[in-house]
Design a protein around this motif. Structure first.
Motif, PDB file in Angstrom:
ATOM      1  N   TYR A   1      94.686   4.558 -58.090  1.00 26.20           N
ATOM      2  CA  TYR A   1      94.877   3.370 -57.259  1.00 26.20           C
ATOM      3  C   TYR A   1      96.357   3.039 -57.128  1.00 26.20           C
ATOM      4  O   TYR A   1      96.867   2.819 -56.028  1.00 26.20           O
ATOM      5  N   TRP A   2      97.086   3.001 -58.264  1.00 25.62           N
ATOM      6  CA  TRP A   2      98.507   2.656 -58.225  1.00 25.62           C
ATOM      7  C   TRP A   2      99.335   3.764 -57.585  1.00 25.62           C
ATOM      8  O   TRP A   2     100.356   3.494 -56.939  1.00 25.62           O
TER       9      TRP A   2
ATOM     10  N   ARG B   1      98.967   3.182 -53.885  1.00 24.71           N
ATOM     11  CA  ARG B   1      99.797   2.035 -53.483  1.00 24.71           C
ATOM     12  C   ARG B   1     101.269   2.397 -53.428  1.00 24.71           C
ATOM     13  O   ARG B   1     101.986   1.977 -52.518  1.00 24.71           O
TER      14      ARG B   1
ATOM     15  N   LYS C   1     101.863   4.506 -50.250  1.00 27.02           N
ATOM     16  CA  LYS C   1     101.872   3.660 -49.052  1.00 27.02           C
ATOM     17  C   LYS C   1     103.147   2.843 -48.966  1.00 27.02           C
ATOM     18  O   LYS C   1     103.714   2.673 -47.889  1.00 27.02           O
ATOM     19  N   SER C   2     103.602   2.331 -50.102  1.00 26.74           N
ATOM     20  CA  SER C   2     104.830   1.542 -50.119  1.00 26.74           C
ATOM     21  C   SER C   2     106.035   2.385 -49.734  1.00 26.74           C
ATOM     22  O   SER C   2     106.899   1.931 -48.976  1.00 26.74           O
TER      23      SER C   2
ATOM     24  N   LYS D   1     105.955   3.095 -46.008  1.00 28.45           N
ATOM     25  CA  LYS D   1     106.249   1.920 -45.213  1.00 28.45           C
ATOM     26  C   LYS D   1     107.761   1.687 -45.105  1.00 28.45           C
ATOM     27  O   LYS D   1     108.261   1.229 -44.087  1.00 28.45           O
TER      28      LYS D   1
END
Length: 61
Positions: A48-49, A52, A55-56, A59
């Motif tokens: 999960y992390w 994230r 994705k960060s 972005k």
């Protein structure tokens, strides 16, 4: 931080006491629960992390 450590120790002691009062061998149950958590729960948390983080990073590009 200190409060969290004290609460964690309190929860572990309460769990141990409850297991002993219920007649369950805590020296068998607790290591098995820890092993199960490490095998099945922690990899999903890590994944999960990692997603994230990916994705960060995407972005910000």
């Amino acid at each position: 931080m200190k409060k969290n450590v004290i609460m964690g120790i309190g929860i572990i002691l309460a769990l141990w006491l409850i297991l002993e009062l219920a007649g369950i061998n805590s020296s068998y149950v607790i290591p098995n629960v820890v092993e199960w958590t490490i095998k099945f729960i922690l990899p999903w948390i890590f994944l999960y992390w990692l997603i994230r983080l990916t994705k960060s990073l995407e972005k910000h590009r």
